[in-house]
Design a protein around this motif. Structure first.
Motif, PDB file in Angstrom:
ATOM      1  N   GLU A  15      -2.895 -12.756  -7.286  1.00 13.22           N
ATOM      2  CA  GLU A  15      -3.067 -12.940  -8.728  1.00 13.22           C
ATOM      3  C   GLU A  15      -1.798 -13.461  -9.398  1.00 13.22           C
ATOM      4  OE1 GLU A  15      -4.217  -9.139 -10.172  1.00 13.22           O
ATOM      5  OE2 GLU A  15      -6.279  -9.252  -9.388  1.00 13.22           O
ATOM      6  N   ARG A  16      -0.645 -12.901  -9.023  1.00  6.89           N
ATOM      7  CA  ARG A  16       0.600 -13.211  -9.729  1.00  6.89           C
ATOM      8  C   ARG A  16       1.565 -14.076  -8.930  1.00  6.89           C
ATOM      9  NH1 ARG A  16       2.326  -7.211 -12.042  1.00  6.89           N
ATOM     10  NH2 ARG A  16       0.291  -6.624 -12.934  1.00  6.89           N
ATOM     11  N   GLY A  17       1.441 -14.002  -7.619  1.00  7.63           N
ATOM     12  CA  GLY A  17       2.423 -14.634  -6.762  1.00  7.63           C
ATOM     13  C   GLY A  17       3.329 -13.589  -6.144  1.00  7.63           C
ATOM     14  N   TYR A  18       3.875 -13.900  -5.004  1.00  6.72           N
ATOM     15  CA  TYR A  18       4.687 -12.928  -4.277  1.00  6.72           C
ATOM     16  C   TYR A  18       5.974 -12.599  -5.026  1.00  6.72           C
ATOM     17  CZ  TYR A  18       7.614 -10.904  -0.633  1.00  6.72           C
ATOM     18  OH  TYR A  18       8.444 -10.076   0.071  1.00  6.72           O
ATOM     19  N   GLU A  19       6.693 -13.619  -5.460  1.00  3.87           N
ATOM     20  CA  GLU A  19       7.977 -13.399  -6.108  1.00  3.87           C
ATOM     21  C   GLU A  19       7.836 -12.644  -7.427  1.00  3.87           C
ATOM     22  OE1 GLU A  19      10.590 -13.899  -4.612  1.00  3.87           O
ATOM     23  OE2 GLU A  19      10.228 -15.432  -3.090  1.00  3.87           O
ATOM     24  N   GLN A  20       6.717 -12.833  -8.097  1.00  2.00           N
ATOM     25  CA  GLN A  20       6.515 -12.211  -9.406  1.00  2.00           C
ATOM     26  C   GLN A  20       6.024 -10.760  -9.308  1.00  2.00           C
ATOM     27  OE1 GLN A  20       5.361 -15.362  -8.627  1.00  2.00           O
ATOM     28  NE2 GLN A  20       7.156 -16.257  -9.643  1.00  2.00           N
ATOM     29  N   THR A  21       5.706 -10.313  -8.103  1.00  3.39           N
ATOM     30  CA  THR A  21       5.197  -8.948  -7.907  1.00  3.39           C
ATOM     31  C   THR A  21       6.331  -8.043  -7.441  1.00  3.39           C
ATOM     32  OG1 THR A  21       2.992  -9.770  -7.302  1.00  3.39           O
ATOM     33  CG2 THR A  21       3.542  -7.535  -6.644  1.00  3.39           C
ATOM     34  N   THR A  22       6.472  -6.903  -8.073  1.00  4.39           N
ATOM     35  CA  THR A  22       7.508  -5.936  -7.704  1.00  4.39           C
ATOM     36  C   THR A  22       6.885  -4.742  -6.990  1.00  4.39           C
ATOM     37  OG1 THR A  22       7.339  -4.665  -9.756  1.00  4.39           O
ATOM     38  CG2 THR A  22       8.807  -6.594  -9.767  1.00  4.39           C
ATOM     39  N   VAL A  23       7.723  -3.961  -6.360  1.00  3.08           N
ATOM     40  CA  VAL A  23       7.251  -2.732  -5.727  1.00  3.08           C
ATOM     41  C   VAL A  23       6.649  -1.806  -6.774  1.00  3.08           C
ATOM     42  CG1 VAL A  23       7.965  -0.648  -4.491  1.00  3.08           C
ATOM     43  CG2 VAL A  23       8.852  -2.883  -3.777  1.00  3.08           C
ATOM     44  N   ASP A  24       7.240  -1.770  -7.957  1.00  3.96           N
ATOM     45  CA  ASP A  24       6.698  -0.931  -9.027  1.00  3.96           C
ATOM     46  C   ASP A  24       5.279  -1.361  -9.395  1.00  3.96           C
ATOM     47  OD1 ASP A  24       8.893   0.725  -9.265  1.00  3.96           O
ATOM     48  OD2 ASP A  24       9.895  -0.591 -10.702  1.00  3.96           O
ATOM     49  N   ASP A  25       5.036  -2.674  -9.399  1.00  4.71           N
ATOM     50  CA  ASP A  25       3.688  -3.171  -9.687  1.00  4.71           C
ATOM     51  C   ASP A  25       2.698  -2.693  -8.620  1.00  4.71           C
ATOM     52  OD1 ASP A  25       4.624  -4.596 -11.900  1.00  4.71           O
ATOM     53  OD2 ASP A  25       5.045  -6.393 -10.696  1.00  4.71           O
ATOM     54  N   ILE A  26       3.126  -2.731  -7.382  1.00  2.00           N
ATOM     55  CA  ILE A  26       2.245  -2.364  -6.267  1.00  2.00           C
ATOM     56  C   ILE A  26       1.887  -0.884  -6.340  1.00  2.00           C
ATOM     57  CG2 ILE A  26       2.066  -2.172  -3.757  1.00  2.00           C
ATOM     58  CD1 ILE A  26       3.967  -4.620  -3.592  1.00  2.00           C
ATOM     59  N   VAL A  27       2.898  -0.032  -6.525  1.00  2.00           N
ATOM     60  CA  VAL A  27       2.609   1.404  -6.531  1.00  2.00           C
ATOM     61  C   VAL A  27       1.805   1.795  -7.764  1.00  2.00           C
ATOM     62  CG1 VAL A  27       4.630   1.943  -5.125  1.00  2.00           C
ATOM     63  CG2 VAL A  27       4.829   1.972  -7.634  1.00  2.00           C
ATOM     64  N   ALA A  28       2.002   1.061  -8.876  1.00  2.00           N
ATOM     65  CA  ALA A  28       1.222   1.367 -10.080  1.00  2.00           C
ATOM     66  C   ALA A  28      -0.252   1.069  -9.843  1.00  2.00           C
ATOM     67  CB  ALA A  28       1.742   0.554 -11.264  1.00  2.00           C
ATOM     68  N   LEU A  29      -0.545  -0.075  -9.201  1.00  2.00           N
ATOM     69  CA  LEU A  29      -1.933  -0.423  -8.934  1.00  2.00           C
ATOM     70  C   LEU A  29      -2.550   0.522  -7.898  1.00  2.00           C
ATOM     71  CD1 LEU A  29      -4.315  -2.319  -9.414  1.00  2.00           C
ATOM     72  CD2 LEU A  29      -3.381  -3.844  -7.636  1.00  2.00           C
ATOM     73  N   ALA A  30      -1.755   0.927  -6.902  1.00  2.00           N
ATOM     74  CA  ALA A  30      -2.257   1.833  -5.861  1.00  2.00           C
ATOM     75  C   ALA A  30      -2.345   3.272  -6.353  1.00  2.00           C
ATOM     76  CB  ALA A  30      -1.369   1.757  -4.627  1.00  2.00           C
ATOM     77  N   GLY A  31      -1.680   3.572  -7.472  1.00  2.00           N
ATOM     78  CA  GLY A  31      -1.738   4.918  -8.017  1.00  2.00           C
ATOM     79  C   GLY A  31      -0.876   5.918  -7.278  1.00  2.00           C
ATOM     80  N   VAL A  32       0.267   5.451  -6.730  1.00  2.00           N
ATOM     81  CA  VAL A  32       1.184   6.340  -6.009  1.00  2.00           C
ATOM     82  C   VAL A  32       2.592   6.104  -6.531  1.00  2.00           C
ATOM     83  CG1 VAL A  32      -0.264   6.337  -3.947  1.00  2.00           C
ATOM     84  CG2 VAL A  32       1.587   4.674  -4.164  1.00  2.00           C
ATOM     85  N   GLY A  33       3.546   6.890  -6.049  1.00  2.00           N
ATOM     86  CA  GLY A  33       4.925   6.736  -6.473  1.00  2.00           C
ATOM     87  C   GLY A  33       5.720   5.842  -5.545  1.00  2.00           C
ATOM     88  N   ARG A  34       6.920   5.443  -5.981  1.00  2.00           N
ATOM     89  CA  ARG A  34       7.778   4.578  -5.160  1.00  2.00           C
ATOM     90  C   ARG A  34       8.132   5.252  -3.840  1.00  2.00           C
ATOM     91  NH1 ARG A  34      10.791   0.385  -7.229  1.00  2.00           N
ATOM     92  NH2 ARG A  34      12.573   1.009  -5.944  1.00  2.00           N
TER      93      ARG A  34
END
Length: 225
Positions: A15-34
């Motif tokens: 959706e956003r591109g690899y470079e534009q996606t952060t680890v924080d974005d990933i964990v927020a979507l997955a519903g878990v912590g860093r």
């Protein structure tokens, strides 16, 4: 949770591109912590290749389980097929990763480091099997590189087809070149039942004898009229 993190990461990458996606974005979507993310993946790059550590461990175990009766080149070709199996288990994910890796230079470099580890595993096995050979280390490294190159050529062809082509046939065909070039020569097969072995005839004749005399001697030896 591991699968959920991978799924969330690739959804955002697309959706956003690899470079534009952060680890924080990933964990927020997955519903878990860093902390949960880094428990499974040391870095963002690792989430793109979540299955290679397992596959490398499987390959290493497969090679270690072999014995002295195994033909070495065939064994490493069979080990390479474990990598194909990993990709073929999830064609959609594999094709998405292939497309993503082509676009991101950092991921291409990471992928090369993964491929090098596979090649080292194959080479280490062959070095052990070729220890008594002259230039055994050289042979091991060359054959390992050839196996990886052949496998990857067929694998990329399959990925470019969006996973629609026959991956097994393509890899078998590619690895066949390696086995024909470096594998042990097949032993002559025994004659089939009722089949007579070919005759080998050696005729000694004086120098200058006419050709008809030589032919006559051969026919006499074979018992022909």
């Amino acid at each position: 949770m591991r699968d959920a993190l991978v799924a969330a990461a690739f959804q955002l990458f697309l959706e956003r591109g690899y470079e534009q996606t952060t680890v924080d974005d990933i964990v927020a979507l997955a519903g878990v912590g860093r902390r949960s993310f880094f428990r499974y993946f040391p870095s963002k790059e690792d989430v793109v290749f979540p299955d290679h550590e397992r596959c490398l461990a499987d390959m290493t175990a497969f090679l270690a389980a072999g014995d002295e009766d195994d033909e070495p080149v065939r064994r490493v070709c069979d080990a390479a097929r474990l990598v194909l199996r990993m990709y073929a288990e999830n064609p959609t994910f594999s094709v998405q990763r292939y497309r993503l890796t082509k676009k991101v230079p950092g991921l291409r470099a990471y992928e090369l480091s993964v491929v090098w580890r596979y090649e080292r595993a194959l080479a280490e096995y062959l070095r052990g099997r070729f220890a008594s050979r002259r230039d055994g280390t050289l042979q091991a490294d060359v054959i390992a590189a050839a196996v990886v190159a052949a496998h990857n050529n067929a694998l990329r062809s399959w990925l470019r087809s969006d996973g629609q082509d026959d991956a097994d046939s393509a890899v078998d065909h590619a690895l066949g070149y390696v086995q024909s070039a470096f594998g042990a020569s097949p032993t002559p097969s025994a004659p089939l039942a009722g089949e007579q072995p070919e005759d080998v005839v050696v005729v000694v004749s004086r120098r200058g004898a006419p050709l008809w005399r030589v032919v006559q001697e051969i026919e006499s030896t074979l018992g022909r009229d």
